[in-house]
Design an enzyme around this catalytic site. Structure first.
Site, PDB file in Angstrom:
ATOM      1  N   GLY A   1       0.837  -1.204   0.000  1.00  0.00           N
ATOM      2  CA  GLY A   1       0.000   0.000   0.000  1.00  0.00           C
ATOM      3  C   GLY A   1       0.866   1.245   0.000  1.00  0.00           C
TER       4      GLY A   1
ATOM      5  CB  ILE B   1      -0.255   4.210   7.350  1.00  0.00           C
ATOM      6  CG1 ILE B   1      -1.308   3.174   6.961  1.00  0.00           C
ATOM      7  CG2 ILE B   1       0.119   5.076   6.168  1.00  0.00           C
ATOM      8  CD1 ILE B   1      -2.699   3.770   6.768  1.00  0.00           C
ATOM      9  CG  ASP B   2      -1.516  -0.857   8.940  1.00  0.00           C
ATOM     10  OD1 ASP B   2      -2.136   0.208   8.720  1.00  0.00           O
ATOM     11  OD2 ASP B   2      -1.876  -1.944   8.473  1.00  0.00           O
TER      12      ASP B   2
ATOM     13  NE  ARG C   1     -26.887  11.721  14.897  1.00  0.00           N
ATOM     14  CZ  ARG C   1     -27.016  12.370  13.757  1.00  0.00           C
ATOM     15  NH1 ARG C   1     -25.965  12.914  13.185  1.00  0.00           N
ATOM     16  NH2 ARG C   1     -28.184  12.464  13.174  1.00  0.00           N
TER      17      ARG C   1
ATOM     18  N   GLY D   1      -5.537  -0.447  10.145  1.00  0.00           N
ATOM     19  CA  GLY D   1      -4.795  -1.238  11.117  1.00  0.00           C
ATOM     20  C   GLY D   1      -5.249  -2.670  10.990  1.00  0.00           C
ATOM     21  NE  ARG D   2      -4.277  -6.138   5.614  1.00  0.00           N
ATOM     22  CZ  ARG D   2      -5.320  -6.591   4.914  1.00  0.00           C
ATOM     23  NH1 ARG D   2      -5.906  -7.704   5.268  1.00  0.00           N
ATOM     24  NH2 ARG D   2      -5.760  -5.926   3.884  1.00  0.00           N
TER      25      ARG D   2
ATOM     26  CD  GLU E   1      -7.946  -1.838   7.898  1.00  0.00           C
ATOM     27  OE1 GLU E   1      -8.697  -1.521   6.981  1.00  0.00           O
ATOM     28  OE2 GLU E   1      -6.707  -1.953   7.768  1.00  0.00           O
TER      29      GLU E   1
ATOM     30  NE  ARG F   1      -2.560   3.126   1.484  1.00  0.00           N
ATOM     31  CZ  ARG F   1      -3.086   1.993   0.980  1.00  0.00           C
ATOM     32  NH1 ARG F   1      -3.445   1.015   1.783  1.00  0.00           N
ATOM     33  NH2 ARG F   1      -3.237   1.850  -0.312  1.00  0.00           N
TER      34      ARG F   1
HETATM   35  O1  F6P Z   1      -1.122  -2.218   4.916  1.00  0.00           O
HETATM   36  C1  F6P Z   1      -1.546  -0.926   5.062  1.00  0.00           C
HETATM   37  C2  F6P Z   1      -3.012  -0.814   4.814  1.00  0.00           C
HETATM   38  O2  F6P Z   1      -3.280   0.549   4.785  1.00  0.00           O
HETATM   39  C3  F6P Z   1      -3.907  -1.554   5.831  1.00  0.00           C
HETATM   40  O3  F6P Z   1      -4.135  -0.844   6.998  1.00  0.00           O
HETATM   41  C4  F6P Z   1      -5.162  -1.777   5.033  1.00  0.00           C
HETATM   42  O4  F6P Z   1      -5.885  -2.890   5.515  1.00  0.00           O
HETATM   43  C5  F6P Z   1      -4.639  -2.040   3.680  1.00  0.00           C
HETATM   44  O5  F6P Z   1      -3.413  -1.370   3.569  1.00  0.00           O
HETATM   45  C6  F6P Z   1      -5.564  -1.584   2.576  1.00  0.00           C
HETATM   46  O6  F6P Z   1      -5.005  -1.955   1.370  1.00  0.00           O
HETATM   47  P1  F6P Z   1      -5.571  -1.614  -0.073  1.00  0.00           P
HETATM   48  O7  F6P Z   1      -5.239  -0.183  -0.356  1.00  0.00           O
HETATM   49  O8  F6P Z   1      -4.838  -2.523  -0.980  1.00  0.00           O
HETATM   50  O9  F6P Z   1      -7.035  -1.844  -0.031  1.00  0.00           O
END
Ligand code: F6P
Length: 346
Positions: free
Chosen positions: A10, A125-126, A161, A169-170, A221, A279
Site C-alpha cells: 500500500g 501507516i500501520d 450521538r 490497522g490490519r 479495521e 494514506r
Molecule cells: O497495509 C496498510 C493498509 O493501509 C492496511 O491498513 C489496510 O488494511 C490495507 O493497507 C488496505 O489496502 P488496499 O489499499 O490494498 O485496499
C-alpha cells in the site's frame, strides 16, 4: 554502483521523500539509481525508469510514489523469484533498495537468501513492522485520524450521538491507539484485544449517566468481536477475495459496532470509515524527516554492502536490523501504551 529502488504494498506518505534521499545520496557516491515501477511487478515484468536528480526534484512533500506500487508477490508464481534475479542482472544492477512493509520486505528477505543484494526500508501507516520503533507514514496517518476525530467531536456533541470512527490497522491497532489518545476517544478497540460488546456499551452508558451526551469510539479495521469469553470472531471484510499475499480487504466493523451500540444503549449512533484518506496526501514534517533519514542510511548500507538488512529506527538512531528478524512477526500494540488510552474510557 547502479542501484534499483522499488516501493511495494500500500502507498504511504513519505515514499517520495525516501526515493529523493536515495537518489541524492547515491549521486554523492557517484552511483546511479534506477526506479523499478510498481513494486516487485517491475522486476518480474522488467519495468525500469531512470531516476536522476531532476526526476526527484520537488517531490519531498508529495504523497504517493513517483515509481508506482503494487501488491505483487514475486513468490506467487513459482517462476517469479528466478525472473526477479534474471531481470536484476539484465538491468546491470549492483543492489536493490526495497521500500515496503512486512509483505514486500518478507519477499526481499527470501530473495536475499537466494543471492539478491537487497536493503530494506520500513514503510507502513500501520506501524506493525518489527525491528523498528516507527515506520514512516504512521505519523501522517495518526495526524489525519486525530484531525478527523476532532471534527467528529463537534458534530457528535451537537447531535447527542455516539460516533464510531473506523481507522486502518490490519493486524495491529497502532493508529487507533495513538489517534484515540490524541483525539480523546472514549473507547478504543484494536485487533490485539477482541471486542466485548457488553463492556463497550457499559462504558458508554456509564459516561452518559455522568451527564455526557455524546461518545467517540475508535475502532481499528482489523478488530474482531469476542464470540464468547476467550474466543474471538472473524475479521469483518469487504470482499472475500484475497490479494497475492493472502490478505482479505477489510472494512465494515464500525457499521456492525454502531448498530450493536444503538440497539443496546438506545443512543443514536453513526459510523465513519476514514479509509484511504489516512494514506493519501502530503507527509507530516516528522515523516518527511524519518523517510529522509531512512533513505540516506539505506544508501549508505548499500555502499557498505550491508545487505539482507533493513534501516530501522531504534530510540533516536537509525540502525541496520536483519530483514529476517524484522519480518518474522508483526509488531503489535504495546499494552502499556493501550492502558493509557484505557484511562479515559467511559
Ligand atoms: O497495509 C496498510 C493498509 O493501509 C492496511 O491498513 C489496510 O488494511 C490495507 O493497507 C488496505 O489496502 P488496499 O489499499 O490494498 O485496499
Amino acid at each position: 554502483m547502479k542501484i534499483g529502488v522499488l516501493t511495494g504494498g500500500g502507498d504511504c506518505p513519505g515514499l517520495n521523500a525516501v526515493i529523493r534521499a536515495v537518489v541524492r545520496k547515491a549521486d554523492a557516491f557517484d552511483s546511479r539509481v534506477v526506479g523499478i515501477c510498481n513494486g516487485w511487478k517491475g522486476l518480474v515484468d522488467l519495468a525500469p525508469m531512470d531516476l536522476d536528480i531532476k526526476a526527484v526534484t520537488g517531490i519531498l512533500h508529495t504523497g504517493g510514489t513517483i515509481i508506482g506500487t503494487s501488491r505483487t508477490n514475486p513468490y506467487k508464481d513459482p517462476s517469479g523469484p528466478d525472473k526477479v534475479l534474471r531481470n536484476f542482472r539484465l538491468l546491470g544492477l549492483d543492489a536493490l533498495i526495497a521500500i515496503g512493509g512486512e509483505d514486500t520486505l518478507g519477499a526481499a528477505s527470501k530473495l536475499f537468501e537466494r543471492g539478491l543484494p537487497v536493503v530494506g526500508v520500513p514503510k507502513t501507516i500501520d506501524n506493525d513492522l518489527s525491528g523498528t520503533d516507527f515506520t514512516f507514514g504512521f505519523d501522517t496517518a495518526v495526524s489525519i485520524a486525530t484531525e478527523a476525530i476532532d471534527r467528529i467531536h463537534t458534530t457528535a456533541e451537537s447531535h447527542n450521538r455516539v460516533m464510531v470512527v473506523e481507522v486502518m490497522g490490519r493486524h495491529a491497532g497502532w493508529i487507533a491507539t495513538f489517534a484515540g489518545i490524541a483525539g480523546g476517544a472514549n473507547v478504543v478497540l484494536i485487533p490485539e484485544k477482541s471486542i466485548d460488546i457488553d463492556e463497550v456499551c457499559d462504558l458508554i452508558l456509564r459516561r452518559h449517566s455522568r451527564g455526557k451526551n455524546f461518545s467517540i469510539v475508535v475502532v481499528a479495521e482489523g478488530a474482531k468481536f469476542q464470540e464468547k469469553p476467550g474466543a474471538e470472531g472473524e475479521l469483518v471484510t469487504q470482499e472475500a477475495r484475497t490479494d497475492e499475499f493472502g490478505h482479505v480487504q477489510l472494512g465494515g466493523i464500525s457499521q456492525l459496532l454502531a448498530s450493536a451500540i444503538e440497539k443496546r444503549t438506545k443512543f443514536e449512533t453513526r459510523f465513519v470509515v476514514l479509509g484511504h484518506i489516512q494514506r493519501g496526501g502530503s507527509p507530516t514534517a516528522h515523516d518527511r524527516i524519518l523517510a529522509t533519514r531512512y533513505g540516506i542510511y539505506a544508501t549508505e548500507m548499500v555502499h557498505r554492502c550491508e545487505f539482507g538488512k533493513m534501516a530501522a529506527l531504534q530510540g533516536n538512531r537509525i540502525v541496520a536490523v536483519p530483514l529476517a528478524e524484522a519480518t518474522a512477526k508483526e509488531k503489535t500494540v504495546d499494552m502499556v501504551l493501550y492502558s493509557v488510552a484505557e484511562e479515559f474510557f467511559g
